[in-house]
Write a protein that holds these residues in place. Structure first.
Motif, PDB file in Angstrom:
ATOM      1  N   SER A   1      -8.425   2.332   6.590  1.00  0.00           N
ATOM      2  CA  SER A   1      -9.346   1.554   7.131  1.00  0.00           C
ATOM      3  C   SER A   1      -9.282   0.295   6.803  1.00  0.00           C
ATOM      4  O   SER A   1      -9.154  -0.974   7.451  1.00  0.00           O
ATOM      5  N   GLU A   2      -9.009  -0.383   5.475  1.00  0.00           N
ATOM      6  CA  GLU A   2      -9.365  -1.344   5.024  1.00  0.00           C
ATOM      7  C   GLU A   2      -7.453  -2.082   5.533  1.00  0.00           C
ATOM      8  O   GLU A   2      -7.730  -3.559   6.158  1.00  0.00           O
ATOM      9  N   ARG A   3      -6.126  -1.517   5.007  1.00  0.00           N
ATOM     10  CA  ARG A   3      -5.039  -1.841   5.841  1.00  0.00           C
ATOM     11  C   ARG A   3      -4.751  -1.896   7.450  1.00  0.00           C
ATOM     12  O   ARG A   3      -4.191  -2.914   7.799  1.00  0.00           O
ATOM     13  N   ASN A   4      -5.843  -1.180   7.605  1.00  0.00           N
ATOM     14  CA  ASN A   4      -5.746  -1.235  10.116  1.00  0.00           C
ATOM     15  C   ASN A   4      -6.233  -2.824   9.811  1.00  0.00           C
ATOM     16  O   ASN A   4      -6.191  -3.739  10.581  1.00  0.00           O
ATOM     17  N   LYS A   5      -7.580  -3.054   9.301  1.00  0.00           N
ATOM     18  CA  LYS A   5      -7.883  -4.396   9.061  1.00  0.00           C
ATOM     19  C   LYS A   5      -7.589  -5.705   8.809  1.00  0.00           C
ATOM     20  O   LYS A   5      -7.326  -6.160  10.001  1.00  0.00           O
TER      21      LYS A   5
ATOM     22  N   VAL B   1      -4.336  -5.610   9.311  1.00  0.00           N
ATOM     23  CA  VAL B   1      -3.100  -6.112   9.942  1.00  0.00           C
ATOM     24  C   VAL B   1      -3.685  -6.646  11.251  1.00  0.00           C
ATOM     25  O   VAL B   1      -3.438  -7.535  11.858  1.00  0.00           O
ATOM     26  N   ALA B   2      -4.915  -6.001  11.770  1.00  0.00           N
ATOM     27  CA  ALA B   2      -5.665  -7.521  13.021  1.00  0.00           C
ATOM     28  C   ALA B   2      -6.039  -8.148  12.157  1.00  0.00           C
ATOM     29  O   ALA B   2      -5.750  -9.131  13.488  1.00  0.00           O
ATOM     30  N   ILE B   3      -6.768  -8.724  11.481  1.00  0.00           N
ATOM     31  CA  ILE B   3      -7.075 -10.104  10.781  1.00  0.00           C
ATOM     32  C   ILE B   3      -6.035 -10.841  10.800  1.00  0.00           C
ATOM     33  O   ILE B   3      -4.969 -11.641  11.611  1.00  0.00           O
ATOM     34  N   LEU B   4      -4.177 -10.132   9.772  1.00  0.00           N
ATOM     35  CA  LEU B   4      -3.568 -11.015  10.011  1.00  0.00           C
ATOM     36  C   LEU B   4      -2.778 -11.329  11.629  1.00  0.00           C
ATOM     37  O   LEU B   4      -1.781 -12.243  11.776  1.00  0.00           O
ATOM     38  N   ASP B   5      -2.270  -9.971  12.811  1.00  0.00           N
ATOM     39  CA  ASP B   5      -2.290 -10.508  13.638  1.00  0.00           C
ATOM     40  C   ASP B   5      -3.192 -12.251  14.354  1.00  0.00           C
ATOM     41  O   ASP B   5      -2.735 -12.148  15.082  1.00  0.00           O
TER      42      ASP B   5
ATOM     43  N   ILE C   1      17.466  -0.415   1.455  1.00  0.00           N
ATOM     44  CA  ILE C   1      16.829  -1.519   2.166  1.00  0.00           C
ATOM     45  C   ILE C   1      15.435  -1.159   2.837  1.00  0.00           C
ATOM     46  O   ILE C   1      14.292  -1.983   2.348  1.00  0.00           O
ATOM     47  N   TYR C   2      15.557   0.575   3.493  1.00  0.00           N
ATOM     48  CA  TYR C   2      14.114   0.611   4.272  1.00  0.00           C
ATOM     49  C   TYR C   2      13.305   0.964   2.822  1.00  0.00           C
ATOM     50  O   TYR C   2      12.050   1.275   2.808  1.00  0.00           O
ATOM     51  N   ALA C   3      13.221   2.251   1.628  1.00  0.00           N
ATOM     52  CA  ALA C   3      13.023   2.132   0.828  1.00  0.00           C
ATOM     53  C   ALA C   3      12.154   0.659  -0.180  1.00  0.00           C
ATOM     54  O   ALA C   3      11.239   0.945  -0.839  1.00  0.00           O
ATOM     55  N   VAL C   4      13.045  -0.724  -0.290  1.00  0.00           N
ATOM     56  CA  VAL C   4      12.484  -1.686  -0.668  1.00  0.00           C
ATOM     57  C   VAL C   4      10.849  -2.317   0.071  1.00  0.00           C
ATOM     58  O   VAL C   4      10.466  -2.639  -0.296  1.00  0.00           O
ATOM     59  N   MET C   5      11.954  -2.216   1.607  1.00  0.00           N
ATOM     60  CA  MET C   5      10.427  -3.146   2.204  1.00  0.00           C
ATOM     61  C   MET C   5       9.200  -1.763   1.628  1.00  0.00           C
ATOM     62  O   MET C   5       7.760  -2.567   2.275  1.00  0.00           O
ATOM     63  N   ASN C   6       9.915  -0.049   2.093  1.00  0.00           N
ATOM     64  CA  ASN C   6       8.275   0.025   2.447  1.00  0.00           C
ATOM     65  C   ASN C   6       7.878   0.240   0.165  1.00  0.00           C
ATOM     66  O   ASN C   6       6.363   0.055   0.698  1.00  0.00           O
ATOM     67  N   GLU C   7       8.261   0.066  -0.640  1.00  0.00           N
ATOM     68  CA  GLU C   7       8.242  -0.414  -1.775  1.00  0.00           C
ATOM     69  C   GLU C   7       6.807  -1.370  -2.169  1.00  0.00           C
ATOM     70  O   GLU C   7       5.786  -1.409  -2.266  1.00  0.00           O
ATOM     71  N   VAL C   8       7.670  -2.502  -1.210  1.00  0.00           N
ATOM     72  CA  VAL C   8       6.697  -3.869  -0.944  1.00  0.00           C
ATOM     73  C   VAL C   8       5.103  -3.531  -0.166  1.00  0.00           C
ATOM     74  O   VAL C   8       4.075  -4.264  -0.452  1.00  0.00           O
ATOM     75  N   ASN C   9       5.651  -3.083   0.769  1.00  0.00           N
ATOM     76  CA  ASN C   9       3.914  -2.891   1.830  1.00  0.00           C
ATOM     77  C   ASN C   9       3.430  -1.875   0.505  1.00  0.00           C
ATOM     78  O   ASN C   9       2.135  -2.385   1.099  1.00  0.00           O
ATOM     79  N   HIS C  10       3.768  -1.288  -0.003  1.00  0.00           N
ATOM     80  CA  HIS C  10       3.066  -0.392  -0.907  1.00  0.00           C
ATOM     81  C   HIS C  10       2.139  -1.099  -1.675  1.00  0.00           C
ATOM     82  O   HIS C  10       0.865  -0.845  -2.116  1.00  0.00           O
ATOM     83  N   LYS C  11       3.224  -2.405  -2.715  1.00  0.00           N
ATOM     84  CA  LYS C  11       2.329  -2.922  -3.355  1.00  0.00           C
ATOM     85  C   LYS C  11       1.154  -3.794  -3.007  1.00  0.00           C
ATOM     86  O   LYS C  11       0.425  -4.326  -3.427  1.00  0.00           O
ATOM     87  N   ILE C  12       1.550  -4.270  -1.496  1.00  0.00           N
ATOM     88  CA  ILE C  12       0.925  -5.148  -1.021  1.00  0.00           C
ATOM     89  C   ILE C  12      -0.995  -4.444  -0.770  1.00  0.00           C
ATOM     90  O   ILE C  12      -1.495  -5.134  -0.746  1.00  0.00           O
ATOM     91  N   SER C  13      -0.626  -3.498  -0.155  1.00  0.00           N
ATOM     92  CA  SER C  13      -1.603  -2.394  -0.056  1.00  0.00           C
ATOM     93  C   SER C  13      -2.966  -1.268  -0.778  1.00  0.00           C
ATOM     94  O   SER C  13      -3.019  -0.803  -0.295  1.00  0.00           O
TER      95      SER C  13
END
Length: 147
Positions: free
Chosen positions: A130-134, A136-140, A112-124
């Motif tokens: 710096s863009e990933r951090n931005k 996340v901040a924008i989504l917040d 499950i953690y591997a899937v979550m990491n894989e999906v996060n990787h596909k997203i970003s």
């Protein structure tokens, strides 16, 4: 422009949800769990036998009362979750993994953690740190604007 932002977020959400559902269904096989059901099981597993209040889960996943109730009922019917009530407030429904649910999660948590990491990787994957951090901040900001 605002119309475009909302529609792009909706498309991204749909694609992410589809990816999670597909990957989680391969992990949970016969249980046919959705991404949301899987994430609820993860939260309950990580709570380490401490009961979680159903309303807290609804708030965490931004689900209406009827929706969270339906999700919990399906998990109960599968024998993975049990419900109870807070001793101090019988209106508050509590959730715990059953022994069957805990065994299932213990056996599958790394996947499950591997899937979550894989999906996060596909997203970003095409974003800089710096863009990933931005992002996340924008989504917040978006989430807080709509609460």
């Amino acid at each position: 422009m605002k119309k475009e932002i909302g529609s792009k977020i909706k498309v991204a959400n749909t694609l992410i949800e589809r990816e999670l559902n597909n990957q989680m269904s391969s992990i949970f096989g016969n249980y046919r769990l959705t991404g949301v059901q899987s994430m609820i099981l993860v939260v309950l597993y990580e709570a380490d036998n401490e009961p979680i209040i159903q309303k807290e889960l609804a708030d965490k996943f931004v689900l209406s009362h009827p929706t969270i109730r339906s999700v919990v009922r399906r998990l109960e019917n599968a024998g993975l979750v049990q419900t109870g009530f807070l001793a101090s407030d019988h209106r508050q429904v509590t959730l715990n993994l059953t022994l069957k649910g805990r065994d299932l999660m213990r056996a599958q948590i790394d996947k499950i953690y591997a899937v979550m990491n894989e999906v996060n990787h596909k997203i970003s994957s095409h974003l800089t740190e710096s863009e990933r951090n931005k992002l996340v901040a924008i989504l917040d900001v978006i989430i807080n604007n709509l609460k």
